[in-house]
Design an enzyme around this catalytic site. Structure first.
Site, short mmCIF file in Angstrom:
data_model
loop_
_atom_site.label_atom_id
_atom_site.label_comp_id
_atom_site.label_asym_id
_atom_site.label_seq_id
_atom_site.Cartn_x
_atom_site.Cartn_y
_atom_site.Cartn_z
N HIS B 46 23.31 19.71 36.10
CA HIS B 46 23.51 19.20 37.45
C HIS B 46 24.42 17.98 37.45
CE1 HIS B 46 22.38 18.57 41.64
NE2 HIS B 46 22.16 17.28 41.36
N SER B 91 24.71 21.11 47.24
CA SER B 91 23.56 22.02 47.33
C SER B 91 22.25 21.25 47.26
CB SER B 91 23.61 23.00 46.16
OG SER B 91 23.40 22.31 44.94
N HIS B 92 21.23 21.77 47.88
CA HIS B 92 19.86 21.28 47.70
C HIS B 92 18.91 22.47 47.62
CE1 HIS B 92 17.82 17.14 48.13
NE2 HIS B 92 18.69 17.12 47.16
N1 LIG Z 1 33.06 23.26 42.71
C1 LIG Z 1 33.73 22.10 42.58
N2 LIG Z 1 35.03 22.03 42.87
C2 LIG Z 1 35.68 20.86 42.77
N3 LIG Z 1 35.13 19.71 42.43
C3 LIG Z 1 33.84 19.71 42.14
C4 LIG Z 1 33.08 20.91 42.19
N4 LIG Z 1 31.81 20.62 41.87
C5 LIG Z 1 31.79 19.29 41.62
N5 LIG Z 1 33.01 18.75 41.79
C6 LIG Z 1 33.33 17.32 41.70
O1 LIG Z 1 32.67 16.73 40.60
C7 LIG Z 1 32.23 15.41 40.94
C8 LIG Z 1 30.78 15.24 40.63
O2 LIG Z 1 30.03 15.96 41.56
P1 LIG Z 1 28.54 15.62 41.88
O3 LIG Z 1 27.83 15.27 40.61
O4 LIG Z 1 28.02 16.72 42.74
O5 LIG Z 1 28.67 14.34 42.76
P2 LIG Z 1 27.42 13.48 43.17
O6 LIG Z 1 27.30 12.50 42.06
O7 LIG Z 1 27.86 12.87 44.44
O8 LIG Z 1 26.29 14.41 43.30
C9 LIG Z 1 32.54 15.21 42.41
O9 LIG Z 1 33.71 14.47 42.56
C10 LIG Z 1 32.75 16.60 42.90
O10 LIG Z 1 33.61 16.62 44.01
#
Ligand SMILES: Nc1ncnc2c1ncn2[C@@H]1O[C@H](COP(=O)(O)OP(=O)(O)O)[C@@H](O)[C@H]1O
Ligand SMILES: [Mg+2]
Lengths: 83, 740, 231, 83
Positions: B46, B91-92
């Protein structure tokens, strides 16, 4: 001293209770369960500083009547929990 | 420091033997239990994207409009007028399965924090939902609970929810999907980034107090569900939208000045993630003392405080000497705010608790040094699925019954039951309400409008992940074009099964390939997104479900194209390529024949580009009285949707089509790159000329008017459904099923 | 010139909409007033806008009365100046004892956001003084607790005294069950106090003041309010 | 026979109670009132048909665990009201 006080707030009997109605229906939908009537209310557990149980009760009654219950629709009761 | 953690403890926390060894190498010693917990959360799928990172790199992420691409809390694109649109989807899914109301609600809370940490005021929400069939009480409870939770959080925050999608399939029964999207507006030159520079700057924790909620949330979202996981389940996070509203106002007020260096929300892995990410992005370190973290419960240890996922908290890096400003503003909003440490120059995350160093870890070890895999991918033996054609199907005899059934089916019935629970009018900027192809908000005092849509079709992707991925992007762009908007940026949420299975990895890489092809063809950059793997419960994986959110601009929001028929006497035209009669994986197959097989239609990206240009030109010239894209349910569904306007008004229509063979494909086929337009008779000629110029085939298919939906094929009437009856079926069926 | 105060409680979220609508419709100045203010001096009228004051925790509008601004608001009402509530503002005025009745949860138990039709019942209020009784208007509602309740005798007195100012009605102007979005007794959507200077309604005129929003009927209410302050 | 049964549903102690928090803060603004802590819960008054008080209690417990309380977040207690 701190006292635990429980306040129960109920809709007055004459007031229609949409949530209670919906729950009664949900209960009726389950063949294993049945209830003739359901009324929903609110419960509040307070911790109140006071010198005695009766003072704690009086303080909680003040809170209940000013805040927790809406006099237009609701009644309340207060009970000091002695554990 | 406490004793070293054991390999057994590492394995139990979800790390592999190899990862445990790697942590030892990075630290030069074995981790203690608190540090192990921090690694376990940060190196979880995650947080680390370890199975997806390499593949996400394929997305196109650049355009002249992109201000912030993937990597920050949310993406940002320039929308003109000195403004940026800041948006993301997240997602949640797992929290929603455990507790639908709170799980879905806190999903909305989390995505909103991602937006306002960037300095943007959130102005719109959307959500994409998947549940099992409503015939099962458990699914009804999940569906109604999740919708109520989303409503509760978004409504309390005062942000309109203007779009989204809901679908039902068996595969989501034990694994519902809740993807929440938020969009905010910021001055284009004042986007806040989450980078801790300037050693010595104080680090603050603000918002809610820290409790034991959600410890292990990150690792939970990174594991398949089984009964054991159910037993291990963490304390559910309870959302407090009231507190978040105050937090949002306080942060945005503080961001008006320049007292802040960086802001980072606390989501998965709480303090661990926010401190280490903010520091490693800025090439710095952080030192914090947990005794200063406001706590909701007594006796919490360092492990618990570092990994708590209590909601509605933020980490601020404040400019030295400007602390009083922070105090003043957070006092005004009655919120807790306390300095808990400072930025350091040594690159370490050093955590003190009760006078001892509880953890000391290089920030980069938690973030950049997380493992990245190239997991094996293998095409499953069943692929490609055979095509389905009408010849394989029994022919319907009663077309009135077919259309009525589809209009009231879980797949195609109006989503009114859902969106009427969402406040979609607060802020008084919603100019296209839910129920259309895309939602549109205007910006007061400007002509500018922002359009947005969230799309994905798991059935398509399950049968052909590459096509499904491309079609999701294509449909989203088509939805924007149908209101007259130009796509400027996209976000995505990739909901997949267990990546340790090669066929799931194949689905994943194929879907990304399809999405990439379409994004490139339509010239839309990805600015961020989210990946949700391990949507597997008791060995059953969900349909691979990429959800695409595309944002568009309307330079003149008054020129938006209406989504419902406008006047009796208007003429109907079907724009787009002929032969769109594909039935594989269609809504009709599912709802009428109970089948989800077949191959989804072949994307036609050139035709999508031309259709988009045509619709925008028609909108700008005022030639389209209304437009609807064709998607699930094809022409018939587009017609039904166009009849009933959100203000309660309604207009009948008569579709007239020619058909040489079987009717199913003509009326219900889901071929891409098509739209149904209504046009004032006096504009028909100009519209035809425009279509010819843009290279879009245009066919006359009837007219608006009357008190029924009528369909004539080759001159003879096969459908006549009065509007009252059809309105009831279309508008009320979903609510009836949900509340059964 | 009239000066309008738009109150802001923690959790209020329609203050901007109301401010904008007042200024756009009446051309008069309006100002946001934070709930910790102890004075409303210099204002001719106050509007309590919609939202979720204090999260609507406990009861919708139930915790707002502890705010310092409530004292001058009550004084304003007692002085005969116009005090108006919209949605959550209605609930707050009820909880403060400025308007009769109380709101229960909608019979559907769900939040409801959609257009409704209203019939003007009486023009003896700051919200309706420029409108003919019987006029019908369309505008959105957005609430979870708008189910108006009062005891029978209270209700009878309200009706007899023409304190009901709006009722939910259907397209034909009939106050039918089908047109009632929340189960309110007698389809009540808005009421006024006995004196006729405090009034409120659940629907949102602040979401229906420009064609772009799908309707302009809300303008008529702000025009009335303006007229009331001039009289 | 019909019995009146009261079911009290409380958030489990470890679960955050935003409502209780907000109520406590709001009443702190009134100098006449004060409470150290407030936790909000629900109360249901049911009428249940049963042959004995203990049967009524068992039936209400069934209803409470299946319908009234959310086991992920809440605990409940059941009491037959003898009036
Ligand atoms: N499917 C995807 N396409 C493009 N970028 C993604 C995708 N999934 C995650 N990212 C990017 O990876 C980074 C980390 O995401 P995430 O861990 O979900 O952020 P957060 O810490 O806000 O939960 C974010 O900048 C997100 O936009
Ligand atoms: Mg984030």
């Amino acid at each position: 001293m701190k006292f635990r006080v429980r306040v129960l707030v109920r809709l007055r009997p004459s007031v229609y209770d949409p949530q209670g109605q919906a729950i009664r229906k949900a209960i009726a939908a389950d063949p294993r369960l049945s209830a003739e009537s359901v009324r929903q209310g609110k419960m509040f557990d307070l911790e109140v500083k006071a010198g005695s149980p009766s003072e704690a009760k009086a303080r909680a009654e003040e809170i209940a009547s000013r805040v927790l219950a809406n006099p237009v629709l609701e009644d309340f009761s207060v009970q000091v929990l002695l554990d | 420091m406490r004793d070293a953690a054991t390999l057994e403890a590492a394995l139990a926390s979800g790390l592999s033997t190899e990862e445990f060894r790697q942590i030892g190498t990075l630290l030069g010693r074995p981790p203690n239990p608190t540090e192990l917990g921090m690694f376990s959360a940060m190196w979880s799928e995650h947080c680390s994207y370890k199975s997806s990172r390499r593949h996400l790199a394929r997305f196109p992420t650049e355009s002249p409009r992109v201000i912030e691409g993937p990597g920050e809390n949310a993406g940002a694109v320039d929308i003109g007028h000195g403004l940026a649109a800041v948006f993301k989807v997240e997602s949640h899914n797992h929290p929603t399965f455990i507790e639908p109301f709170q799980g879905a609600a806190t999903g909305v809370g989390g995505i909103l924090r991602d937006i306002f940490t960037m300095g943007a005021r959130p102005v719109a929400l959307m959500n994409s939902l998947r549940f099992g069939p409503l015939s099962l009480p458990k699914n009804r409870a999940l569906f109604t609970g999740a919708v109520a939770g989303i409503a509760n959080y978004g409504n309390s925050m005062g942000i309109p929810t203007i779009g989204g999608e809901v679908f039902f399939e068996d595969c989501y029964s034990l694994n519902p999907l809740v993807n929440a999207f938020a969009l905010g507006i910021a001055p284009a030159d004042r986007i806040f980034r989450a980078r801790a520079e300037a050693p010595g700057s104080p680090v603050w924790c603000v918002g809610s107090k820290t409790g034991r909620d959600g410890i292990h949330g990150a690792s939970m979202a990174s594991a398949a569900f089984d009964e054991e996981a159910e037993a291990k389940r963490p304390t559910v996070q309870v959302g407090d939208p009231f507190l978040e509203k105050l937090l949002m106002e306080a942060c945005l007020e503080l961001m008006q000045g320049d007292a802040l260096i960086a802001v980072q929300d606390m989501g998965a892995a709480g303090l661990t993630c926010s401190t280490s990410e903010v520091a490693s992005r800025g090439g710095a370190g952080v030192e914090i003392d947990l005794d200063h973290v406001a706590q909701r419960e007594t006796g919490m240890n360092a492990y618990e405080i570092m990994l708590s996922e209590s909601q509605e908290r933020m980490l601020l890096v404040v400019r030295s000497g400007r602390e009083a400003e922070v105090t003043r503003i957070f006092d005004k909003w009655d919120l807790d705010a306390a300095p808990i440490g400072s930025v350091s120059g040594d690159g370490l995350l050093r955590v003190r608790h009760q006078g001892q160093v509880a953890a000391e870890v290089p920030c980069r070890a938690l973030t950049d040094d997380a493992p990245a895999f190239d997991r094996p991918a293998a095409r499953p033996s069943w692929w490609p699925s055979p095509e389905v054609t009408p010849a394989d199907l029994p022919e319907p005899t009663d077309w009135n019954a077919v259309v009525r059934e589809l209009a009231g089916s879980p797949e195609l019935a109006s989503r009114r039951f859902v969106y009427e629970q969402y406040d979609h009018m607060v802020r008084s900027d919603t100019v296209v309400r839910p129920g259309g192809d895309a939602g549109v908000v205007r910006i007061k005092g400007k002509e500018l409008g922002i359009a947005m849509t969230l799309d994905g079709n798991g059935r398509y992707t399950a049968r052909d992940p590459r096509r499904g991925g491309a079609l999701a992007v294509a449909e989203a762009c088509r939805n924007l074009a149908a209101v007259g908007a130009t796509p400027v940026g996209a976000t995505n949420c990739l909901n997949f099964g267990n990546p340790e299975r090669p066929e799931i990895m194949w689905e994943f890489t194929e879907a990304i390939a399809g999405m990439t092809e379409a994004l490139e063809a339509l010239a839309v950059p990805i600015t961020g997104g989210n990946v949700s793997f391990y949507n597997e419960t008791e060995g059953q994986n969900i349909f691979p479900t990429p959800v695409v959110g595309v944002v568009g601009v309307l330079d003149d929001a008054t020129r938006r194209i209406a989504q419902h028929f406008a006047a009796a006497g208007d003429l109907l035209f079907l724009a787009g390529p002929e032969g769109g009669d594909a039935l594989g994986a269609s809504a009709f197959l599912k709802e009428h024949h109970g089948r989800t097989d077949g191959r989804p239609p072949k994307p036609d990206l050139d035709a999508e580009v031309r259709l988009g240009a045509f619709l925008r030109a028609a909108g700008a010239a005022g030639l389209a009285a209304s437009a609807r894209d064709l998607s699930e349910g094809g022409l018939a569904a587009a017609a039904v949707e166009s009849l009933f306007a959100p203000d309660g008004s309604r207009l009948g229509a008569e579709l007239q089509v020619e058909c040489a063979g079987r009717l199913e494909g003509t009326l219900l086929g889901e071929g891409p790159a098509r739209a149904l337009l209504s046009v004032r008779p006096g504009d028909a000629e100009a519209l035809a000329a425009l279509a010819a110029r843009e290279g879009v085939p245009l066919a006359a298919v009837g007219s608006v008017g009357g008190d029924a939906l009528r369909i004539r094929v080759n001159g003879s009437r096969i459908v006549s459904l009065d509007l009252d009856g059809l309105a009831d079926v279309f508008r009320n069926s979903l609510g009836r099923m949900a509340l059964a | 010139m009239a000066r309008f105060a738009v109150l802001v409680f923690p959790g209020t979220n329609c203050e901007g909409d109301v401010l904008h609508a007042i200024e756009a419709v009446t051309g008069q100045p309006a100002a946001l007033v934070w709930h910790k203010e102890g004075s409303l001096d210099g204002f001719d009228a106050a509007v309590v806008p919609g939202g979720f004051a204090h999260g609507d925790y406990l009861r919708a509008g139930g915790l707002a009365r502890f705010s310092p601004v409530m004292e001058p608001l009550i004084e304003m009402a007692e002085s005969g100046r116009a005090v108006v509530g919209i949605c959550n503002g209605f609930q707050i005025l009820q909880e403060a004892g400025l308007l009769p009745g109380a709101m229960l949860r909608n019979v559907s138990l769900s939040y409801v956001c959609r257009d409704v039709r209203l019939r003007v019942e009486a023009n003896s209020s700051p919200l309706t003084c420029g409108l003919a009784p019987g006029t019908t208007l369309r505008m959105p509602v957005g609430h979870a607790e708008g189910n108006f309740r009062a005891d029978d005798d209270v209700l009878e007195a309200l009706e007899a005294d023409e304190q009901v100012i709006f009722r939910y009605c259907d397209d034909g102007g009939e106050a039918s069950d089908a047109a009632n979005p929340n189960g309110s007794r007698n389809n009540i959507a808005g009421v006024r106090n006995a004196r006729g200077n405090v009034a409120a309604l659940m629907p949102h005129p602040d979401r229906a003041y420009e064609e772009a929003l799908g309707g302009v009927d809300g303008c008529r209410l702000f025009e009335s309010l303006h007229r009331f302050t001039e009289s």
